[in-house]
Design a protein around this motif. Structure first.
Motif, PDB file in Angstrom:
ATOM      1  N   GLU A 148       0.841  -1.209   0.000  1.00 23.79           N
ATOM      2  CA  GLU A 148       0.000   0.000   0.000  1.00 23.79           C
ATOM      3  C   GLU A 148       0.871   1.253   0.000  1.00 23.79           C
ATOM      4  OE1 GLU A 148      -3.852  -0.552   2.457  1.00 23.79           O
ATOM      5  OE2 GLU A 148      -2.283  -1.667   3.505  1.00 23.79           O
ATOM      6  N   PRO A 149       1.498   1.535  -1.145  1.00 20.49           N
ATOM      7  CA  PRO A 149       2.357   2.722  -1.179  1.00 20.49           C
ATOM      8  C   PRO A 149       1.573   4.026  -1.262  1.00 20.49           C
ATOM      9  CG  PRO A 149       2.334   1.656  -3.318  1.00 20.49           C
ATOM     10  CD  PRO A 149       1.485   0.812  -2.408  1.00 20.49           C
ATOM     11  N   LEU A 150       0.285   3.935  -1.625  1.00 20.37           N
ATOM     12  CA  LEU A 150      -0.518   5.149  -1.764  1.00 20.37           C
ATOM     13  C   LEU A 150      -1.402   5.360  -0.550  1.00 20.37           C
ATOM     14  CD1 LEU A 150      -1.694   4.795  -5.460  1.00 20.37           C
ATOM     15  CD2 LEU A 150      -0.162   6.538  -4.586  1.00 20.37           C
ATOM     16  N   ARG A 151      -1.534   6.600  -0.187  1.00 23.68           N
ATOM     17  CA  ARG A 151      -2.480   6.935   0.889  1.00 23.68           C
ATOM     18  C   ARG A 151      -3.451   7.976   0.381  1.00 23.68           C
ATOM     19  NH1 ARG A 151       0.468   7.953   6.383  1.00 23.68           N
ATOM     20  NH2 ARG A 151      -1.698   8.328   6.946  1.00 23.68           N
ATOM     21  N   PHE A 176      -1.340  10.322  -2.218  1.00 21.11           N
ATOM     22  CA  PHE A 176       0.089  10.647  -2.175  1.00 21.11           C
ATOM     23  C   PHE A 176       0.865   9.387  -1.782  1.00 21.11           C
ATOM     24  CE2 PHE A 176       0.696  10.815   2.475  1.00 21.11           C
ATOM     25  CZ  PHE A 176      -0.617  10.890   2.909  1.00 21.11           C
ATOM     26  N   ILE A 177       2.172   9.395  -2.078  1.00 21.36           N
ATOM     27  CA  ILE A 177       3.014   8.244  -1.740  1.00 21.36           C
ATOM     28  C   ILE A 177       3.346   8.294  -0.248  1.00 21.36           C
ATOM     29  CG2 ILE A 177       5.249   7.101  -2.162  1.00 21.36           C
ATOM     30  CD1 ILE A 177       3.423   6.893  -4.609  1.00 21.36           C
ATOM     31  N   ASP A 178       3.085   7.218   0.421  1.00 24.10           N
ATOM     32  CA  ASP A 178       3.376   7.093   1.845  1.00 24.10           C
ATOM     33  C   ASP A 178       4.881   7.293   2.071  1.00 24.10           C
ATOM     34  OD1 ASP A 178       3.931   6.000   4.448  1.00 24.10           O
ATOM     35  OD2 ASP A 178       2.011   4.952   4.342  1.00 24.10           O
ATOM     36  N   SER A 179       5.237   8.097   3.061  1.00 25.82           N
ATOM     37  CA  SER A 179       6.654   8.407   3.301  1.00 25.82           C
ATOM     38  C   SER A 179       7.479   7.132   3.556  1.00 25.82           C
ATOM     39  CB  SER A 179       6.785   9.380   4.471  1.00 25.82           C
ATOM     40  OG  SER A 179       6.160   8.823   5.610  1.00 25.82           O
ATOM     41  N   LYS A 180       6.843   6.085   4.053  1.00 21.62           N
ATOM     42  CA  LYS A 180       7.539   4.803   4.278  1.00 21.62           C
ATOM     43  C   LYS A 180       8.117   4.249   2.973  1.00 21.62           C
ATOM     44  CE  LYS A 180       4.426   2.135   5.957  1.00 21.62           C
ATOM     45  NZ  LYS A 180       3.413   1.341   6.628  1.00 21.62           N
ATOM     46  N   TYR A 181       7.423   4.533   1.879  1.00 27.00           N
ATOM     47  CA  TYR A 181       7.807   3.950   0.589  1.00 27.00           C
ATOM     48  C   TYR A 181       8.704   4.866  -0.237  1.00 27.00           C
ATOM     49  CZ  TYR A 181       4.671  -0.010   1.039  1.00 27.00           C
ATOM     50  OH  TYR A 181       4.078  -1.168   1.460  1.00 27.00           O
ATOM     51  N   LYS A 212       3.051   6.564 -11.567  1.00 23.98           N
ATOM     52  CA  LYS A 212       3.952   6.756 -12.703  1.00 23.98           C
ATOM     53  C   LYS A 212       4.844   7.990 -12.560  1.00 23.98           C
ATOM     54  CE  LYS A 212       1.860   3.898 -16.173  1.00 23.98           C
ATOM     55  NZ  LYS A 212       1.689   3.645 -17.595  1.00 23.98           N
ATOM     56  N   GLU A 213       4.386   8.961 -11.779  1.00 20.67           N
ATOM     57  CA  GLU A 213       5.245  10.116 -11.479  1.00 20.67           C
ATOM     58  C   GLU A 213       6.356   9.697 -10.520  1.00 20.67           C
ATOM     59  OE1 GLU A 213       2.115  13.795 -11.755  1.00 20.67           O
ATOM     60  OE2 GLU A 213       3.129  13.473  -9.822  1.00 20.67           O
ATOM     61  N   TRP A 214       5.988   8.754  -9.663  1.00 19.59           N
ATOM     62  CA  TRP A 214       6.908   8.277  -8.625  1.00 19.59           C
ATOM     63  C   TRP A 214       7.958   7.342  -9.215  1.00 19.59           C
ATOM     64  CZ3 TRP A 214       5.830   3.485  -5.360  1.00 19.59           C
ATOM     65  CH2 TRP A 214       6.753   3.363  -4.312  1.00 19.59           C
ATOM     66  N   LYS A 215       7.518   6.396 -10.040  1.00 19.58           N
ATOM     67  CA  LYS A 215       8.424   5.405 -10.638  1.00 19.58           C
ATOM     68  C   LYS A 215       8.243   5.378 -12.148  1.00 19.58           C
ATOM     69  CE  LYS A 215      10.066   4.088  -6.769  1.00 19.58           C
ATOM     70  NZ  LYS A 215      11.453   4.372  -6.398  1.00 19.58           N
ATOM     71  N   LYS A 216       9.322   5.560 -12.859  1.00 21.42           N
ATOM     72  CA  LYS A 216       9.255   5.528 -14.321  1.00 21.42           C
ATOM     73  C   LYS A 216       9.218   4.062 -14.771  1.00 21.42           C
ATOM     74  CE  LYS A 216       9.852   9.968 -14.184  1.00 21.42           C
ATOM     75  NZ  LYS A 216       8.643  10.318 -13.439  1.00 21.42           N
ATOM     76  N   ASP A 217       8.836   3.851 -16.002  1.00 19.84           N
ATOM     77  CA  ASP A 217       8.875   2.521 -16.627  1.00 19.84           C
ATOM     78  C   ASP A 217       8.100   1.449 -15.860  1.00 19.84           C
ATOM     79  OD1 ASP A 217      10.613   3.598 -18.536  1.00 19.84           O
ATOM     80  OD2 ASP A 217      12.341   3.199 -17.232  1.00 19.84           O
ATOM     81  N   ILE A 218       6.958   1.800 -15.346  1.00 20.70           N
ATOM     82  CA  ILE A 218       6.118   0.766 -14.745  1.00 20.70           C
ATOM     83  C   ILE A 218       4.841   0.623 -15.584  1.00 20.70           C
ATOM     84  CG2 ILE A 218       6.964   0.871 -12.350  1.00 20.70           C
ATOM     85  CD1 ILE A 218       4.549   2.697 -11.715  1.00 20.70           C
ATOM     86  N   ASN A 219       4.280  -0.572 -15.502  1.00 17.95           N
ATOM     87  CA  ASN A 219       3.021  -0.843 -16.191  1.00 17.95           C
ATOM     88  C   ASN A 219       1.942  -0.935 -15.119  1.00 17.95           C
ATOM     89  OD1 ASN A 219       0.894  -2.896 -17.135  1.00 17.95           O
ATOM     90  ND2 ASN A 219       1.970  -2.380 -19.023  1.00 17.95           N
TER      91      ASN A 219
END
Ligand SMILES: [Zn+2]
Ligand SMILES: [Zn+2]
Length: 230
Positions: A148-151, A176-181, A212-219
């Motif tokens: 659960e990287p998103l909150r 938003f992306i959880d600070s843990k991740y 996708k903003e957080w990690k490039k090249d993901i599907n």
């Protein structure tokens, strides 16, 4: 000695006794009240009619593809309501089997499952997040990790009551992306978002945008239990 129907259980919808071997723990009558969707348009989630092309080119989605298991009406609508509002969490295990069969059918092989997050206030009120339950049972069934990287920042209004523009505004910046991740090593390429109901796809789009903003090249694809968009 008489054995009292050891192999019989109850239908998860109508509570009639049924043999243990019935698919998804449903009686025959309830099973046939569900419209299972085999082939759906992976751009919009609508059921594909073999004679006609889907007219969804104007649908502008950010996710890579979407898969839908059943039509959201009648018995499915009723059971999902029980899962969401009546603490009938045991239903999630059987729904996860439906989703697992769709994964087999479509040949889906994601690295990771991500449920649509609930807001803190909804979690407090309900005590659980039905999409997370579905993801957890599905993950167990298929041996795939759930993260659960998103909150969720804010409570959103029910999107189905809003027009296209209002929907986008309402959901924008909701996650938003959880600070843990944030600084964690993230090796996953194929992400499958798990949700219970598809209405417009706006929520999944917004989650995909942030991922996708957080990690490039993901599907980023999505698997949804039920859809009203057919
Ligand atoms: Zn039944
Ligand atoms: Zn389509």
């Amino acid at each position: 000695m008489e054995i009292l129907f050891p192999s019989n259980i109850k239908c998860i919808s109508c509570k009639e006794p049924i043999p243990k071997s019935n698919p998804y723990s449903l009686c025959k009558s309830c099973f046939h009240k569900i419209e299972f969707i085999n082939d759906n348009c992976t751009r919009c989630g609508r059921k594909i009619d073999s004679h006609f092309d889907c007219l969804c080119e104007e649908d502008d989605h950010i996710f890579d593809s979407i898969y839908v298991c059943t039509r959201y009406e009648g018995l499915m609508e009723n059971m999902i309501w029980k899962l969401k509002y009546q603490s009938s969490t045991y239903i999630a295990k059987h729904f996860a089997k439906i989703m697992s069969h769709k994964m087999d059918y479509e040949g889906l092989n994601p690295d990771i499952l991500i449920p649509v997050p609930s807001s803190a206030s909804r979690m407090k009120k309900r005590g659980y997040n039905q999409s997370k339950l579905l993801a957890q049972f599905l993950g167990k069934e298929r041996n795939i990790e759930v993260i659960e990287p998103l909150r969720r920042k804010k409570d959103t209004k029910p999107l189905s009551s809003l027009g296209v523009i209002e929907r986008r505004l309402e959901i924008k910046e909701a996650f938003f992306i959880d600070s843990k991740y944030e600084n964690q090593d993230f090796k996953y390429k194929n992400i499958l978002i798990i949700d219970d109901i598809l209405t417009t796809g706006t929520t999944i789009d917004e989650m995909t945008r942030i991922l996708k903003e957080w990690k490039k090249d993901i599907n980023v694809s999505a698997l949804v239990l039920s859809s009203g968009r057919i």
